[in-house]
Structures are given as structure tokens and as C-alpha cells.
Design a protein around this motif. Structure first.
Motif, PDB file in Angstrom:
ATOM      1  N   ARG A  29      12.818 -15.887  24.118  1.00  0.00           N
ATOM      2  CA  ARG A  29      13.911 -15.689  23.159  1.00  0.00           C
ATOM      3  C   ARG A  29      13.993 -14.236  22.695  1.00  0.00           C
ATOM      4  O   ARG A  29      15.078 -13.697  22.489  1.00  0.00           O
ATOM      5  CB  ARG A  29      13.681 -16.612  21.947  1.00  0.00           C
ATOM      6  CG  ARG A  29      14.860 -16.752  21.018  1.00  0.00           C
ATOM      7  CD  ARG A  29      14.558 -17.704  19.872  1.00  0.00           C
ATOM      8  NE  ARG A  29      13.713 -17.112  18.841  1.00  0.00           N
ATOM      9  CZ  ARG A  29      14.137 -16.307  17.879  1.00  0.00           C
ATOM     10  NH1 ARG A  29      15.406 -15.979  17.814  1.00  0.00           N
ATOM     11  NH2 ARG A  29      13.294 -15.813  16.972  1.00  0.00           N
ATOM     12  N   LEU A  30      12.822 -13.599  22.554  1.00  0.00           N
ATOM     13  CA  LEU A  30      12.774 -12.216  22.045  1.00  0.00           C
ATOM     14  C   LEU A  30      12.753 -11.175  23.165  1.00  0.00           C
ATOM     15  O   LEU A  30      12.577  -9.993  22.904  1.00  0.00           O
ATOM     16  CB  LEU A  30      11.520 -12.034  21.167  1.00  0.00           C
ATOM     17  CG  LEU A  30      11.428 -12.898  19.913  1.00  0.00           C
ATOM     18  CD1 LEU A  30      10.059 -12.758  19.262  1.00  0.00           C
ATOM     19  CD2 LEU A  30      12.527 -12.511  18.920  1.00  0.00           C
ATOM     20  N   SER A 185      -1.047  -5.119   7.954  1.00  0.00           N
ATOM     21  CA  SER A 185      -0.212  -4.881   6.773  1.00  0.00           C
ATOM     22  C   SER A 185       0.430  -3.496   6.746  1.00  0.00           C
ATOM     23  O   SER A 185       1.342  -3.255   5.954  1.00  0.00           O
ATOM     24  CB  SER A 185      -1.070  -5.072   5.521  1.00  0.00           C
ATOM     25  OG  SER A 185      -2.224  -4.247   5.585  1.00  0.00           O
ATOM     26  N   THR A 186      -0.005  -2.599   7.629  1.00  0.00           N
ATOM     27  CA  THR A 186       0.427  -1.195   7.524  1.00  0.00           C
ATOM     28  C   THR A 186       1.941  -1.024   7.542  1.00  0.00           C
ATOM     29  O   THR A 186       2.509  -0.324   6.701  1.00  0.00           O
ATOM     30  CB  THR A 186      -0.210  -0.382   8.668  1.00  0.00           C
ATOM     31  OG1 THR A 186      -1.625  -0.500   8.534  1.00  0.00           O
ATOM     32  CG2 THR A 186       0.174   1.090   8.591  1.00  0.00           C
ATOM     33  N   LEU A 187       2.598  -1.667   8.518  1.00  0.00           N
ATOM     34  CA  LEU A 187       4.043  -1.458   8.644  1.00  0.00           C
ATOM     35  C   LEU A 187       4.806  -2.005   7.447  1.00  0.00           C
ATOM     36  O   LEU A 187       5.902  -1.552   7.148  1.00  0.00           O
ATOM     37  CB  LEU A 187       4.567  -2.114   9.923  1.00  0.00           C
ATOM     38  CG  LEU A 187       4.339  -1.347  11.231  1.00  0.00           C
ATOM     39  CD1 LEU A 187       4.854  -2.164  12.408  1.00  0.00           C
ATOM     40  CD2 LEU A 187       5.008   0.013  11.209  1.00  0.00           C
ATOM     41  N   LYS A 188       4.230  -3.017   6.787  1.00  0.00           N
ATOM     42  CA  LYS A 188       4.883  -3.569   5.592  1.00  0.00           C
ATOM     43  C   LYS A 188       4.598  -2.704   4.367  1.00  0.00           C
ATOM     44  O   LYS A 188       5.469  -2.505   3.527  1.00  0.00           O
ATOM     45  CB  LYS A 188       4.351  -4.975   5.296  1.00  0.00           C
ATOM     46  CG  LYS A 188       4.732  -6.014   6.291  1.00  0.00           C
ATOM     47  CD  LYS A 188       6.099  -6.597   6.000  1.00  0.00           C
ATOM     48  CE  LYS A 188       6.426  -7.711   6.975  1.00  0.00           C
ATOM     49  NZ  LYS A 188       7.808  -7.618   7.456  1.00  0.00           N
ATOM     50  N   ALA A 189       3.361  -2.224   4.282  1.00  0.00           N
ATOM     51  CA  ALA A 189       2.930  -1.607   3.028  1.00  0.00           C
ATOM     52  C   ALA A 189       3.178  -0.110   2.965  1.00  0.00           C
ATOM     53  O   ALA A 189       3.343   0.447   1.875  1.00  0.00           O
ATOM     54  CB  ALA A 189       1.442  -1.889   2.805  1.00  0.00           C
ATOM     55  N   LYS A 190       3.174   0.537   4.107  1.00  0.00           N
ATOM     56  CA  LYS A 190       3.297   1.993   4.109  1.00  0.00           C
ATOM     57  C   LYS A 190       4.710   2.416   4.505  1.00  0.00           C
ATOM     58  O   LYS A 190       5.369   1.742   5.293  1.00  0.00           O
ATOM     59  CB  LYS A 190       2.296   2.604   5.099  1.00  0.00           C
ATOM     60  CG  LYS A 190       0.852   2.240   4.819  1.00  0.00           C
ATOM     61  CD  LYS A 190       0.320   2.990   3.636  1.00  0.00           C
ATOM     62  CE  LYS A 190      -1.189   2.811   3.529  1.00  0.00           C
ATOM     63  NZ  LYS A 190      -1.730   3.435   2.317  1.00  0.00           N
ATOM     64  N   HIS A 235      10.795  -6.360  14.359  1.00  0.00           N
ATOM     65  CA  HIS A 235      11.809  -5.745  13.492  1.00  0.00           C
ATOM     66  C   HIS A 235      11.212  -4.565  12.712  1.00  0.00           C
ATOM     67  O   HIS A 235      11.832  -3.502  12.594  1.00  0.00           O
ATOM     68  CB  HIS A 235      12.346  -6.818  12.534  1.00  0.00           C
ATOM     69  CG  HIS A 235      13.355  -6.310  11.558  1.00  0.00           C
ATOM     70  ND1 HIS A 235      14.635  -5.960  11.919  1.00  0.00           N
ATOM     71  CD2 HIS A 235      13.256  -6.060  10.228  1.00  0.00           C
ATOM     72  CE1 HIS A 235      15.281  -5.521  10.859  1.00  0.00           C
ATOM     73  NE2 HIS A 235      14.476  -5.572   9.820  1.00  0.00           N
ATOM     74  N   ASP A 236       9.997  -4.732  12.206  1.00  0.00           N
ATOM     75  CA  ASP A 236       9.347  -3.639  11.463  1.00  0.00           C
ATOM     76  C   ASP A 236       9.132  -2.417  12.357  1.00  0.00           C
ATOM     77  O   ASP A 236       9.318  -1.280  11.925  1.00  0.00           O
ATOM     78  CB  ASP A 236       7.994  -4.100  10.901  1.00  0.00           C
ATOM     79  CG  ASP A 236       8.146  -5.084   9.749  1.00  0.00           C
ATOM     80  OD1 ASP A 236       9.235  -5.126   9.140  1.00  0.00           O
ATOM     81  OD2 ASP A 236       7.173  -5.811   9.463  1.00  0.00           O
ATOM     82  N   MET A 241      10.614   3.084  13.656  1.00  0.00           N
ATOM     83  CA  MET A 241      10.925   4.073  14.688  1.00  0.00           C
ATOM     84  C   MET A 241      12.322   4.654  14.502  1.00  0.00           C
ATOM     85  O   MET A 241      12.546   5.843  14.735  1.00  0.00           O
ATOM     86  CB  MET A 241      10.770   3.445  16.079  1.00  0.00           C
ATOM     87  CG  MET A 241       9.316   3.074  16.391  1.00  0.00           C
ATOM     88  SD  MET A 241       9.038   2.673  18.131  1.00  0.00           S
ATOM     89  CE  MET A 241       9.958   1.160  18.321  1.00  0.00           C
ATOM     90  N   SER A 242      13.261   3.814  14.056  1.00  0.00           N
ATOM     91  CA  SER A 242      14.621   4.318  13.818  1.00  0.00           C
ATOM     92  C   SER A 242      14.641   5.267  12.634  1.00  0.00           C
ATOM     93  O   SER A 242      15.279   6.316  12.680  1.00  0.00           O
ATOM     94  CB  SER A 242      15.593   3.163  13.569  1.00  0.00           C
ATOM     95  OG  SER A 242      15.700   2.392  14.741  1.00  0.00           O
TER      96      SER A 242
END
Ligand SMILES: [Zn+2]
Length: 268
Positions: A29-30, A185-190, A235-236, A241-242
Motif C-alpha cells: 500500500r505504501l 522519537s527524534t523525528l517527532k521531538a526535534k 511522513h515524518d 527532508m522537504s
């Protein structure tokens, strides 16, 4: 031309007996072509994953969980013969770069099996093997030792060394065979800016990596979440990156191009 493959370099097989089928469906699907899947903890974990490879091996690349107390180079050969693509290392009873493990790394190098190392503080759990955790044995700098000593071994460090990010980034710059994922957690928190400051070198900066690669060519996509949350981590990665304005070519390298080379799959 960059081949547009998405490869998830860091995934764990869930307990549900139908997990592999669900994972493969979700990958389809992805548009995820391959998912490096780590065997569960416990006595039968590696065998359970190996048994799924004949059916799901087109998408699932098996990573055997190395058992520190028992495994010898012969076991690494056995994992290879069972169809495992790579090896996963976590919770060592001595630092990752202790010489007692070198025969295992050497065998992995000889067999061309990429090695994924958990880095940094591990989740607290009552699972077997989790009660004698020494988190400082899993610092990124130990991968620097291994990468230098085994220059043909392809190494992925998880979580960019959380919380030892600076150590991970500099080890990453100096070792052509050392890569990192940003799972956890890095991509969420930082903020993206935080990663930009760590991963600052490009082919044009005064200080570069030895092969003149961009820092993000050393970063791979890894989710490290159950199959139904992979889309969120993907998505993160896209958002980060964008926000940082990475080129399309560089984004595709992060999402799968670099991993394809590490794993020896698909178009190089
Ligand atoms: Zn993990």
C-alpha cells in the motif's frame, strides 16, 4: 538516474501470527519494496522469522537477532544459510567494540551481511535479556571502531545514536561504511533544524566526508514501529527532508537508494 525504491531498514516482527502478511500488505500500500525485519526476542525468534522467509522473502528481508552469550561465527553462517540478509545487535554484555565480538563481525563482513545496531537508551521492558541493560555499551562511537576495523562491513546505527547525536554524526562523516536511521522519537521531538546542524557536510563544504558525499547520503529510512504506523514515520521523513530543502535525488537516496546499495538489492 536514481531508482525509486522505498526500503524500510528497521522493522520488528510482531507477535500476531498474521503479522508478516499484514506487514507485506501495508508495504504494498505504501510502495515499500523491502522491509528489513528483525527477529523477535526469545529462544525461537530467529527460527520463527526464518520460517516466514520462503513465503514473504520478496518483501521481508530477515535480520537475525544475534545472541551474545551463545553465537559463534558458525551461527552467523547458519543465519546466512537460513536466508537471513543481515544481523541485528542489541543489549551487549560488553561494549559493541569489545574484541570478543570481532569474530562475529568478521564473519558478517565475509558473508556480506549488513549489521544493524541499536544505539542509545533502549526502551525499558521486562522481556528476557532486558534486565541487565547497560545503555552506555550502545554508544555510537563503538560503531566507529567497528567500521574502521571492518571496512567492508556495512553498518547501520539506529536512532542516530539518541541521545548521543553528535557522536553519531561525526562517526558517520568519517566512516564510508557507517549509516544511520532516524527512527525513534527524534523525528517527532526535534526540529528539522536540529538535524540540519548535525548533518551539515555536503560535497562543497570545506570539511567533507572521505568520499565527498552529502551527509544525507549516509541516512536511511527506518521506521521501528508496528506496520500500521509505518506511514506516519514515512511522513515524518518526508516533512523533515522537504523542510530542509533536500533535492529529489537526495530524498530518494534516503528513502531507499542508499539502502539498496547497502543491502545489495534492486537497481544500484
Ligand atoms: Zn528497533
Amino acid at each position: 538516474m536514481t531508482h525509486r525504491l522505498i526500503i524500510d531498514c528497521h522493522h520488528h516482527l510482531g507477535r500476531d501470527p498474521n503479522y508478516a502478511a499484514r506487514l507485506v500488505d501495508e508495504c504494498a500500500r505504501l510502495s515499500i519494496a523491502k522491509v528489513c525485519t528483525i527477529a523477535p526476542f526469545g529462544e525461537e525468534g530467529n527460527d520463527r522469522l526464518a520460517a516466514l522467509l520462503p513465503q514473504y522473502g520478496n518483501t521481508i528481508l530477515g535480520f537475525a537477532l544475534v545472541r551474545w552469550a551463545e553465537d559463534t561465527p558458525d551461527d552467523i553462517v547458519r543465519y546466512h544459510d537460513q536466508g537471513f540478509t543481515g544481523l541485528k545487535f542489541i543489549i551487549p554484555p560488553a561494549p559493541y567494540d569489545d574484541e570478543r565480538w570481532f569474530l562475529l563481525y568478521e564473519k558478517a563482513q565475509d558473508l556480506g551481511m549488513p549489521c544493524l545496531f541499536h544505539l542509545g537508551i533502549v526502551a525499558r521492558s521486562d522481556e528476557p535479556g532486558h534486565m541487565l541493560v547497560r545503555n552506555d555499551y550502545m554508544r555510537p562511537i563503538y560503531l566507529d571502531t567497528i567500521a574502521r576495523r571492518f571496512p567492508r562491513l556495512q553498518i547501520i546505527g539506529a536512532h542516530l545514536g539518541n541521545p548521543w547525536y553528535e557522536e553519531a554524526a561525526m562517526a558517520c562523516r568519517w566512516n564510508p561504511n557507517l549509516y544511520f536511521d532516524l527512527s525513534g522519537s527524534t523525528l517527532k521531538a526535534k526540529k528539522p533544524r536540529f538535524l540540519d546542524e548535525l548533518l551539515w557536510w555536503t560535497p562543497f563544504t570545506r570539511y567533507r566526508d572521505p568520499e565527498g558525499r552529502h551527509a544525507w547520503e549516509k541516512i536511511v529510512f527506518g521506521s521501528d514501529v508496528p506496520y500500521y504506523e509505518i506511514h506516519d514515520v514515512l511522513h515524518d521523513y518526508h516533512c523533515t527532508m522537504s523542510t530542509l530543502g533536500l533535492s529529489e535525488e537526495l530524498k530518494w537516496k534516503v528513502l531507499g537508494g542508499t539502502a539498496a546499495r547497502i543491502l545489495g538489492v534492486g537497481d544500484k
